[in-house]
Design an enzyme around this catalytic site. Structure first.
Site, mmCIF file in Angstrom:
data_model
loop_
_atom_site.group_PDB
_atom_site.id
_atom_site.type_symbol
_atom_site.label_atom_id
_atom_site.label_comp_id
_atom_site.label_asym_id
_atom_site.label_seq_id
_atom_site.Cartn_x
_atom_site.Cartn_y
_atom_site.Cartn_z
ATOM 1 N N ALA A 66 34.432 47.242 63.882
ATOM 2 C CA ALA A 66 34.733 47.340 62.456
ATOM 3 C C ALA A 66 34.146 46.098 61.794
ATOM 4 O O ALA A 66 33.971 45.065 62.448
ATOM 5 C CB ALA A 66 36.245 47.398 62.251
ATOM 6 N N GLY A 112 35.712 48.690 67.235
ATOM 7 C CA GLY A 112 35.477 50.012 66.656
ATOM 8 C C GLY A 112 34.242 50.707 67.204
ATOM 9 O O GLY A 112 34.153 51.932 67.161
ATOM 10 N N GLU A 115 35.374 52.210 70.336
ATOM 11 C CA GLU A 115 36.302 53.277 69.915
ATOM 12 C C GLU A 115 35.529 54.510 69.434
ATOM 13 O O GLU A 115 35.931 55.642 69.685
ATOM 14 C CB GLU A 115 37.245 52.741 68.834
ATOM 15 C CG GLU A 115 38.221 51.717 69.425
ATOM 16 C CD GLU A 115 39.067 51.015 68.371
ATOM 17 O OE1 GLU A 115 38.471 50.328 67.513
ATOM 18 O OE2 GLU A 115 40.294 51.150 68.399
ATOM 19 N N GLU A 135 39.597 42.870 70.100
ATOM 20 C CA GLU A 135 40.408 42.668 68.887
ATOM 21 C C GLU A 135 41.461 41.575 69.028
ATOM 22 O O GLU A 135 41.732 40.844 68.079
ATOM 23 C CB GLU A 135 41.086 43.988 68.476
ATOM 24 C CG GLU A 135 40.150 44.986 67.801
ATOM 25 C CD GLU A 135 39.454 45.925 68.772
ATOM 26 O OE1 GLU A 135 39.400 45.620 69.983
ATOM 27 O OE2 GLU A 135 38.962 46.967 68.310
#
Ligand code: CAA
Length: 258
Positions: A66, A112, A115, A135
């Site tokens: 992200a 992300g 993910e 993270e």
């Protein structure tokens, strides 16, 4: 389809979606997520497309996570909204695509990014790929489904270790863990994904759509996978592709699916 941060092309019933922010290692900002949502929603409806391949632009990254720059000053509510909207707009969309999604992991797949690869149905990686959920090193947790999908793919113990340590693993280790299905050279990565896609395209698209629903049902808390399998098995009997597949077998010829 014209986008700012992604590229979409189609060839031989296979769509290639490239996340294209190489200077930011293809980090998923709001615009990129929204463009991916638009492209994938359209490709899902596109009868000419049977398989979707996701990859990252440049030699360095699939997706490095992200976009940290975008959320660095978020508060609790904004954090929750970020995870909820990302999951709804992108990660759930990929997982529930009605056609197979293959992630071609060409470099860093972090946070992300991993993910996103894990939301895809199949993962192939280049030897350069590095994967991790870092993270907790930023003081957050994976928010785009990583705590759930990593454990589903590699088991709870390995998932806990990867998240707690925030360390990356290489492609060979990911292969051993079952996180990716195949590892190959950087040059061979897209050809390999396309080869798998071509094999998929020989089979019934409606049966594959049913398979995705049935397998995904095992991971949905509100569904009984066996019941979904029974329903989807029955649904197949009402499709022209079932008629074609069984007729072709009886006539000792290869089936011709769209
Ligand atoms: N968000 C925003 N920008 C990012 C980024 C990210 N996730 N990852 C890399 N970038 C940017 C860098 O800031 C840098 O931009 P500038 O030149 O403008 O400074 C550019 O991409 C190149 O990156 P580096 O200079 O850092 O490249 P490197 O080779 O030195 O390091 C790396 C590569 C190890 C992947 C490093 O970039 C890195 O650690 N990135 C962050 C990885 C990460 O923590 N991802 C998880 C994000 S959080 C998340 O995903 C939450 C969630 O689950 C919802």
């Amino acid at each position: 389809m014209n986008f700012e941060n992604i590229l979409v092309s189609k060839e031989n019933k296979v769509a290639l979606v490239t996340i294209n922010r190489p200077k930011q290692l293809n980090a998923l900002n709001k615009v990129t997520i929204s463009e991916l949502n638009a492209a994938l929603t359209e490709l899902d409806q596109d009868n000419e497309v049977r398989v979707v391949i996701l990859t990252g632009a440049g030699e360095k990254a699939f997706v490095a996570g992200a976009d940290i720059k975008e959320f660095a000053d978020f508060d609790q509510k904004q954090g929750q909204d970020l995870a909820a909207s990302g999951q709804e707009l992108l990660f759930d969309v990929v997982q529930n695509l009605s056609k197979p999604a293959i992630a071609a992991v060409n470099g860093f797949a972090l946070g992300g990014g991993l993910e996103l690869a894990m939301a895809a149905h199949i993962r192939v990686a280049s030897e350069q790929a590095k994967m991790g959920l870092p993270e907790v090193s930023l003081g957050v947790i994976p928010g785009y489904g990583g705590t759930q999908r990593l454990a589903q793919l590699v088991g709870k113990g390995k998932a806990m270790e990867m998240v707690f340590t925030a360390e990356m693993i290489g492609a060979e280790e990911a292969l051993k863990w079952g996180l990716v299905n195949h590892v190959t050279t950087a040059e061979e990565l897209l050809p390999l994904a396309q080869k798998i896609a071509a094999k998929i395209c020989r089979n019934s698209g409606t049966a594959i759509r049913s398979t995705i629903k049935a397998i995904n049902a095992n991971y949905a808390f509100d569904k009984n996978g066996y019941a979904v399998e029974i329903e989807e098995f029955g649904n197949c009997f009402g499709t022209p592709e079932f008629k074609e597949g069984t007729t072709a077998f009886l006539e000792k010829r290869k089936p011709s699916f769209n």
